[in-house]
Every structure is written in C-alpha cells, then in structure tokens.
Write an enzyme that holds these catalytic residues in place. Structure first.
Site, PDB file in Angstrom:
ATOM      1  N   PHE A 115       3.283   8.965   0.162  1.00 51.80           N
ATOM      2  CA  PHE A 115       3.658   7.553   0.107  1.00 51.80           C
ATOM      3  C   PHE A 115       4.477   7.312  -1.150  1.00 51.80           C
ATOM      4  CE2 PHE A 115       1.643   3.742   2.394  1.00 51.80           C
ATOM      5  CZ  PHE A 115       1.810   4.299   3.633  1.00 51.80           C
ATOM      6  N   GLN A 228       5.578  -8.751  -4.086  1.00 51.59           N
ATOM      7  CA  GLN A 228       6.172  -7.508  -3.584  1.00 51.59           C
ATOM      8  C   GLN A 228       7.011  -7.750  -2.331  1.00 51.59           C
ATOM      9  OE1 GLN A 228       3.764  -3.944  -1.875  1.00 51.59           O
ATOM     10  NE2 GLN A 228       4.685  -3.274  -3.787  1.00 51.59           N
ATOM     11  N   HIS A 230       8.702  -5.717   0.578  1.00 56.86           N
ATOM     12  CA  HIS A 230       8.592  -4.384   1.198  1.00 56.86           C
ATOM     13  C   HIS A 230       9.967  -3.970   1.710  1.00 56.86           C
ATOM     14  CE1 HIS A 230       7.316  -1.134   3.791  1.00 56.86           C
ATOM     15  NE2 HIS A 230       6.095  -1.247   3.339  1.00 56.86           N
ATOM     16  N   LEU A 240       6.521  -5.919   9.737  1.00 56.41           N
ATOM     17  CA  LEU A 240       6.596  -4.706   8.911  1.00 56.41           C
ATOM     18  C   LEU A 240       6.747  -3.438   9.742  1.00 56.41           C
ATOM     19  CD1 LEU A 240       5.969  -3.579   5.929  1.00 56.41           C
ATOM     20  CD2 LEU A 240       3.763  -3.019   6.897  1.00 56.41           C
ATOM     21  N   GLU A 243       5.529   1.940   5.490  1.00 53.01           N
ATOM     22  CA  GLU A 243       6.044   2.996   4.631  1.00 53.01           C
ATOM     23  C   GLU A 243       5.708   4.381   5.200  1.00 53.01           C
ATOM     24  OE1 GLU A 243       5.846   1.978   0.498  1.00 53.01           O
ATOM     25  OE2 GLU A 243       5.061   3.951   0.016  1.00 53.01           O
ATOM     26  N   ARG A 274       8.170   0.648  -4.254  1.00 57.87           N
ATOM     27  CA  ARG A 274       8.753  -0.369  -3.366  1.00 57.87           C
ATOM     28  C   ARG A 274       9.738  -1.296  -4.071  1.00 57.87           C
ATOM     29  NH1 ARG A 274       3.333  -1.781   0.166  1.00 57.87           N
ATOM     30  NH2 ARG A 274       3.424   0.160   1.343  1.00 57.87           N
ATOM     31  N   HIS A 338       5.903  -9.244   1.186  1.00 52.76           N
ATOM     32  CA  HIS A 338       4.827  -8.439   1.753  1.00 52.76           C
ATOM     33  C   HIS A 338       3.468  -8.631   1.089  1.00 52.76           C
ATOM     34  CE1 HIS A 338       2.974  -5.095   3.786  1.00 52.76           C
ATOM     35  NE2 HIS A 338       2.775  -4.423   2.675  1.00 52.76           N
ATOM     36  N   ARG A 373       2.663  -2.926  -6.790  1.00 55.03           N
ATOM     37  CA  ARG A 373       1.602  -2.148  -6.135  1.00 55.03           C
ATOM     38  C   ARG A 373       2.194  -0.955  -5.393  1.00 55.03           C
ATOM     39  NH1 ARG A 373      -0.481  -1.866  -0.826  1.00 55.03           N
ATOM     40  NH2 ARG A 373       0.731  -3.576   0.042  1.00 55.03           N
TER      41      ARG A 373
HETATM   42  C1  LIG Z   1       1.634  -5.804   8.005  1.00 60.13           C
HETATM   43  C2  LIG Z   1       0.880  -5.299   6.808  1.00 60.13           C
HETATM   44  C3  LIG Z   1       0.655  -3.945   6.654  1.00 60.13           C
HETATM   45  C4  LIG Z   1      -0.044  -3.458   5.547  1.00 60.13           C
HETATM   46  N1  LIG Z   1      -0.260  -2.112   5.422  1.00 60.13           N
HETATM   47  C5  LIG Z   1      -0.981  -1.643   4.378  1.00 60.13           C
HETATM   48  C6  LIG Z   1      -1.297  -0.255   4.267  1.00 60.13           C
HETATM   49  O1  LIG Z   1      -0.960   0.558   5.119  1.00 60.13           O
HETATM   50  N2  LIG Z   1      -2.002   0.147   3.186  1.00 60.13           N
HETATM   51  C7  LIG Z   1      -2.425  -0.724   2.223  1.00 60.13           C
HETATM   52  O2  LIG Z   1      -3.073  -0.294   1.273  1.00 60.13           O
HETATM   53  N3  LIG Z   1      -2.153  -2.045   2.321  1.00 60.13           N
HETATM   54  C8  LIG Z   1      -1.451  -2.521   3.373  1.00 60.13           C
HETATM   55  N4  LIG Z   1      -1.196  -3.867   3.463  1.00 60.13           N
HETATM   56  C9  LIG Z   1      -1.831  -4.789   2.519  1.00 60.13           C
HETATM   57  C10 LIG Z   1      -3.289  -4.971   2.909  1.00 60.13           C
HETATM   58  O3  LIG Z   1      -3.430  -4.828   4.291  1.00 60.13           O
HETATM   59  C11 LIG Z   1      -3.844  -6.316   2.507  1.00 60.13           C
HETATM   60  O4  LIG Z   1      -3.534  -6.592   1.168  1.00 60.13           O
HETATM   61  C12 LIG Z   1      -5.364  -6.322   2.650  1.00 60.13           C
HETATM   62  O5  LIG Z   1      -5.736  -5.862   3.922  1.00 60.13           O
HETATM   63  C13 LIG Z   1      -5.934  -7.701   2.405  1.00 60.13           C
HETATM   64  O6  LIG Z   1      -7.292  -7.683   2.736  1.00 60.13           O
HETATM   65  P1  LIG Z   1      -8.229  -8.888   2.360  1.00 60.13           P
HETATM   66  O7  LIG Z   1      -9.575  -8.542   2.855  1.00 60.13           O
HETATM   67  O8  LIG Z   1      -8.056  -9.193   0.927  1.00 60.13           O
HETATM   68  O9  LIG Z   1      -7.629 -10.135   3.168  1.00 60.13           O
HETATM   69  P2  LIG Z   1      -7.364 -10.381   4.743  1.00 60.13           P
HETATM   70  O10 LIG Z   1      -7.507  -9.171   5.543  1.00 60.13           O
HETATM   71  O11 LIG Z   1      -6.087 -11.129   4.813  1.00 60.13           O
HETATM   72  O12 LIG Z   1      -8.552 -11.340   5.148  1.00 60.13           O
HETATM   73  C14 LIG Z   1      -8.645 -12.675   4.690  1.00 60.13           C
HETATM   74  C15 LIG Z   1      -9.860 -13.319   5.316  1.00 60.13           C
HETATM   75  O13 LIG Z   1     -10.096 -14.552   4.687  1.00 60.13           O
HETATM   76  C16 LIG Z   1     -10.367 -15.541   5.632  1.00 60.13           C
HETATM   77  N5  LIG Z   1      -9.947 -16.827   5.061  1.00 60.13           N
HETATM   78  C17 LIG Z   1      -8.772 -17.126   4.459  1.00 60.13           C
HETATM   79  N6  LIG Z   1      -8.773 -18.412   4.062  1.00 60.13           N
HETATM   80  C18 LIG Z   1      -9.975 -18.924   4.403  1.00 60.13           C
HETATM   81  C19 LIG Z   1     -10.590 -20.197   4.256  1.00 60.13           C
HETATM   82  N7  LIG Z   1      -9.962 -21.239   3.702  1.00 60.13           N
HETATM   83  N8  LIG Z   1     -11.843 -20.376   4.739  1.00 60.13           N
HETATM   84  C20 LIG Z   1     -12.492 -19.350   5.345  1.00 60.13           C
HETATM   85  N9  LIG Z   1     -11.961 -18.128   5.502  1.00 60.13           N
HETATM   86  C21 LIG Z   1     -10.724 -17.921   5.032  1.00 60.13           C
HETATM   87  C22 LIG Z   1      -9.600 -15.124   6.872  1.00 60.13           C
HETATM   88  O14 LIG Z   1     -10.225 -15.651   8.016  1.00 60.13           O
HETATM   89  C23 LIG Z   1      -9.723 -13.607   6.804  1.00 60.13           C
HETATM   90  O15 LIG Z   1     -10.906 -13.196   7.439  1.00 60.13           O
HETATM   91  C24 LIG Z   1      -0.509  -4.359   4.574  1.00 60.13           C
HETATM   92  C25 LIG Z   1      -0.297  -5.724   4.727  1.00 60.13           C
HETATM   93  C26 LIG Z   1       0.400  -6.187   5.821  1.00 60.13           C
HETATM   94  C27 LIG Z   1       0.647  -7.661   5.927  1.00 60.13           C
END
Ligand SMILES: Cc1cc2nc3c(=O)[nH]c(=O)nc-3n(C[C@H](O)[C@H](O)[C@H](O)COP(=O)(O)OP(=O)(O)OC[C@H]3O[C@@H](n4cnc5c(N)ncnc54)[C@H](O)[C@@H]3O)c2cc1C
Length: 559
Positions: A115, A228, A230, A240, A243, A274, A338, A373
């Site tokens: 990566f 960031q 992407h 997306l 990568e 990135r 991203h 990142r």
């Molecule tokens: C398309 C894409 C591909 C990616 N690929 C990679 C990868 O291959 N490798 C990597 O390391 N990172 C990757 N990333 C980044 C990574 O996926 C995210 O940063 C990470 O998954 C975020 O996880 P999280 O648990 O913090 O938030 P999220 O998975 O976004 O979850 C947020 C949660 O909070 C809840 N929530 C939000 N607001 C409220 C509220 N007001 N009240 C109640 N609940 C709420 C939502 O319901 C949800 O359940 C990618 C990101 C994207 C967008």
C-alpha cells in the site's frame, strides 16, 4: 429512560469493536446508532488493514510506526503511533480467531498487499471487501454477547452534569421522541465528515455528528485542516476505487500515456503517500495533461484472472458508473475527498478532556495520522482504539458511582427541536448544504492559499448563521428524514469552519495541507497541533499542544 454503564455512539468498526471489548470486560454496554450497524461506512472499506505480521522478515511494528510517522509528515504523536503498530498483529489474530476471513497466501498464512507509503507489503485484506467482512465478524460478536443496539436512534447532544459526561440525548427516528440515554461512560464512534464537501467517497451518513456534538459541548477538535483527498475516485460519482488497485500494480497515466508519478516520487511512483499522488494528479490536470479533466487508472496489464480474484468490486463499481470494463479499458479518475485526519482530541487511550467521554475511529484525533494518513491505517485505528477506549471507559465506569440523568439537557434539546419544527420560514437544509459544499470544494481543496481561505472562513460563518434558521417542511413524527437532514446539516456547518480556519492559520505545507503561498514545511513554527474550541462567534484556535516525539526527528520527506 435508557441507562447503561457504557454507551457507544456509532455502530461502525470503531463502535462495534469498542462494544465487544466493553462486554468482554463485563460492562453493561449498549450501542446507539442512527442506522443498522452493518450499514455503517466502514462496510465500504475495500483495500485492507495494516499490521506487521512478520510474514516478511524485514518488517516489524517499528518499521510500520516509522512509515506512519513519515506518512504523517511528522505531525503524528509518536507514542500513540507506536502503541497502535505494536498492538496491530494481536488485533488481526483476535479478529481471525473470531472468524474473520482474510485472504491467504498459498502456504496458508494471511496474505498482505503493498500500500502507499509502506516500506513492506503489510496490508491484510479480504479480496477488496475488507471492511464488510470485519463488520460482519464484529456483528456476530455483538450477538454473542447480547449487546443491546438502539438502532435508528440519532444522537443530538452530549448530556453533561457537573462537568462530567453522562450520556447523550437521542432522537428516536421511529416515533419522533427525544430520549435521554444515561451512561457512566460515553464513547463517540460516529465516523467521518465527508459530506461537508460536494463530492466525497464517504456515505451519506458521514456528517461529522460526533465531532459537532463534542465541539458544542466545549471539547476541542484537533488538526481539522488535514483533509485527505484520495487519488482514485470515479469522475462520475466520486465513488472510491481502492488503493488496492495500485497495490496490485495498476498504473496512473496522463493523456500522453505517461506514468507521470515517477516525476513526483522517483522511488515509489504510484505507491507514494496519498497527499503526494493527489497533488501530482491535480498538477498534471492543471497543466493540461489530463484526459477530459481526469487521470486514467490502468489495470489492463494485471490480466483478467488477477482482477477478478483480487479486485472484483473495483471492476464492478467502475463498470456500473462508467460502463467501462477495467479488464479492457483504463478508467477515468480524479482525486476526491476521502478522510478527515482530525477529530475530537483524545489521549492515546481515547479519553477526551471531559471525564466520562471518549472517542475512537474516524471521529477521533489521537493523533496517529498527523497531517496525512496511510492507506490501511484507518481500519487499524478503529480496531485498536475502539478496543483501547473501551478498556478505559469500562474501568472508569466501574470506578464512578451513579451519574445524575441530565434532564436539563433533555429539556434543552426538546425546546430546540420544538422551535425548529414550529418555524415556518427559512431555507431548506439542501440549499444551505449546497452553499457550504461549494465553498469547501472550491476554496478548501487540495491546493490552498490565503485569499481563498479568507473568503471561505467568512462564507462559512454566514453558512453557520443560515444553518441556525433553516426550516423543516415535513412536520411528521415517523422517520422524518427532513428533520434528520436538517440536524445533520447543522452539524456539518459547525465543523466546516474549523477546517477552513485551521488551514488559513497554518502558514506552511505539511501532508494534506498544501499552501501555494507557503510551499514549505516549517518545523520551527508549526510542529504543533491545532486545537479549535467553539465560541458563539466561530472557532477559537489554540496551539498549546505540541507533537510527541519518541524515536524519529523530522527530516525531509521524499518517496
Ligand atoms: C469508500 C471507503 C473505503 C475505505 N477503505 C479503507 C481501507 O481499505 N482501509 C482503511 O484503513 N480505511 C479505509 N477507509 C476509511 C475507513 O473505512 C473509515 O475511516 C472507518 O471505517 C471509519 O469507521 P468508524 O467506525 O469510525 O465510522 P463509521 O464506519 O462511519 O461508523 C459511524 C457510525 O456512527 C453512527 N452515527 C453517526 N452519527 C450518529 C448520530 N448522530 N447518532 C447515532 N449514531 C450515529 C452511524 O450510524 C455509524 O454506525 C475507507 C473509507 C471509505 C469511505
């Protein structure tokens, strides 16, 4: 009234990992989530999750940590980075033991792909659907421990009594009631804020709610200027293309068919970090070497078999959006918003400045990513700091006595939302959001300068005021998406300003912050974090938090 020892806001990877850890520590834990946990944006993560598993003799957690520090352009706190990289292999095995299906090498060991910015191939993956596979693994664990999930509950405010966090107020989207969720410890795991920009790889629910809620409650947001972009998002819809494509060997081409990345990163080429790749693409496009304003991502030489085995989703996403089959044709791509490196400021255990309040995952800033990142480190952060914050929250919850339910906060939220619903004049949230999106996408983009940022800061102050006076047309109680969209837009309007002001104040270029008027990194003045506190007249910046250095002194960063 809902009451638990530990309440996790968010059901993505950080939230679910936190809840499982708290349950394993015997805490009475629940999740509050605005959507079903497995629909969280984490499920869209394609490429993988980093850990120095020792598959290659020349890799180690220390090498991983160095790559993160260099990737961060020396802004990450090195003690937090070391803690994350040290814990990474153990967390991968933990997931594996709970049934997470990782792709394999022929000898049965967990496969790892190269990566960007990484000195060794250390990104573990499940084809190109890694996030979804881990999300389902954790969902099974929630079921196993019988963790209560309040689904379609939208948190609107942090409950605070005597300076201590005591849970949240949440809007029950099914019946339109506001409810008090009382907890001894609250962990925010609400994800990113991509929707502050017009085009983003993020889901529609990535509206920075947890960041805005913490900010409103007086907690500082840290390093928000570091957004960031992407390098490979689809021109058509911003979706997306991971990568992983370049990790598996895909080329980036300009209109002359040149692999231009080697001009910008002689050693790493397409696999530079990135920020470097996105800037290079933008420079090529601005110089008229794009193809219809885009860069081409070329997978053809990888061959049908490898594309179908390792990158099936990427091919499908591109096919759906463009009608082009990546097996036969290069795909037009652009850099797209991203990830937010900044977030709610925490220490390396996920604790914020307020007792009883923690943050983990993309909504937090620990800081392990600094100014940029590396791919595969965000999934890792959700898992490592989801677990760590829960260990500390569960221990804290055991120690404190009963907390007072904050009827005051509930009443204030009821009044606020009743007033909003009673209002018959004002802009719709879609109009306000459109203005904000335009400002961010035009003036707070990949390359920045003082004139544009000044303009953005004043335009965003106007947006914040407009967001206070919006109107909700739908007055119904059941699944009122108009109201939820309005509340989300208010959150976005709140956190857009710290991004623009942080970028304006920081007179240097570091990682994802690229100033055309201050093109160099300035360690003497700017080896420090940006903290933003909320005031009624917009954010107040504070630069008292230094960067923690352990082993690595800042040096020139080249790839
Ligand atoms: C398309 C894409 C591909 C990616 N690929 C990679 C990868 O291959 N490798 C990597 O390391 N990172 C990757 N990333 C980044 C990574 O996926 C995210 O940063 C990470 O998954 C975020 O996880 P999280 O648990 O913090 O938030 P999220 O998975 O976004 O979850 C947020 C949660 O909070 C809840 N929530 C939000 N607001 C409220 C509220 N007001 N009240 C109640 N609940 C709420 C939502 O319901 C949800 O359940 C990618 C990101 C994207 C967008």
């Amino acid at each position: 009234m809902i009451k638990h020892d530990v309440v996790v806001i968010g059901g993505g990877l950080a939230g679910m990992r936190a809840a499982v850890e708290a349950a394993e520590h015997g805490a009475d834990v629940a999740i509050v989530s605005k959507m079903h946990p497995v629909r969280s944006h984490s499920g869209a993560a394609q490429g993988g999750i980093n850990a120095a598993l020792g598959n290659r003799e020349d890799d180690s957690p220390e090498n991983h940590a160095f790559d993160c520090v260099k990737g961060s352009d020396y802004l990450a706190d090195q003690d937090a980075v070391e803690a994350m990289c040290e814990d990474a292999p153990r967390q991968i095995i933990w997931l594996e033991h709970r049934g997470c299906i990782f792709s394999r090498m022929p000898d049965g060991r967990i496969a790892q792909r190269p990566f960007g910015g990484a000195g060794s191939p250390r990104t573990c993956y499940s084809a190109d659907v890694t996030g979804l596979v881990i999300l389902h693994t954790l969902w099974e664990q929630l079921e196993r421990f019988g963790v209560k999930v309040y689904e379609e509950y939208f948190a609107t405010a942090l409950a605070v009594e005597d300076g201590i966090g005591t849970g949240v107020v949440a809007y029950n989207m099914r019946n339109g009631e506001l409810e008090l969720v009382t907890a001894k410890a609250t962990i925010f795991a609400t994800g990113g804020l991509g929707r502050v920009y017009a085009k983003t790889t993020n889901g529609y629910a990535s509206t920075g709610d947890g960041m805005a809620i913490a900010y409103r409650a007086g907690l500082p947001l840290m390093d928000m200027e570091f957004v960031q972009f992407h390098p490979t998002s689809l021109k058509e819809n911003g979706v997306l293309l991971s990568e992983a494509a370049r990790g598996e060997g895909a080329f980036l081409l300009n209109k002359d068919g040149e692999r231009f990345m080697f001009k910008y990163a002689p050693n790493k080429g397409e696999l530079a970090s990135r920020d470097v790749v996105s800037r290079a693409e933008w420079t090529e496009i601005q110089a008229g070497r794009g193809v219809d304003g885009c860069i081409l991502l070329d997978l053809r030489h990888l061959g049908r078999e490898k594309i179908l085995e390792r990158l099936p989703q990427i091919r499908e996403l591109a096919l759906d959006a463009t009608g082009k089959d990546a097996i036969e044709t290069p795909i037009p791509i652009l850099p797209g918003m991203h990830y937010q490196m900044g977030g709610v400021a925490t220490d390396k255990f996920g604790a914020t400045q307020m007792p009883g309040v923690y943050a983990a995952g993309e909504c937090a800033c620990v800081s392990v990513h600094g100014a940029n990142r590396l791919g595969g480190n965000s999934l890792l952060e959700t898992i490592v700091f989801g677990a760590r914050s829960a260990q500390h929250a569960a221990a804290y919850a055991k120690k404190v006595g009963e907390v007072r339910p904050s009827e005051r906060t509930l009443k204030a939220e009821k009044d606020r939302i009743a007033e909003l619903m009673a209002r018959s004049k004002g802009e719709r949230h879609s109009a306000v959001r459109k203005r904000m999106n335009a400002v961010m996408s035009e003036d707070v983009f990949i390359f920045r300068n003082e004139a544009q940022l000044k303009q953005a800061v004043s335009a965003l102050a106007e947006v914040r005021e407009a967001a206070k006076n919006m109107t909700v047309m739908d007055k119904s109680k059941t699944f009122n998406t108009d109201l939820v969209g309005t509340l989300e837009t208010q959150f976005l309007a709140e956190i857009a300003e710290p991004i623009a002001l942080g970028a304006l104040n920081r007179q240097e270029s570091r990682g994802a912050q690229a100033r055309t008027d201050f093109a160099e990194r300035d360690d003497e003045k700017w080896m420090k974090h940006t903290l933003m506190y909320r005031t009624d007249n917009g954010p107040r910046a504070d630069y008292s938090r230094g960067v923690v250095l352990t082993k690595w002194q800042p040096t020139v960063r080249t790839y």
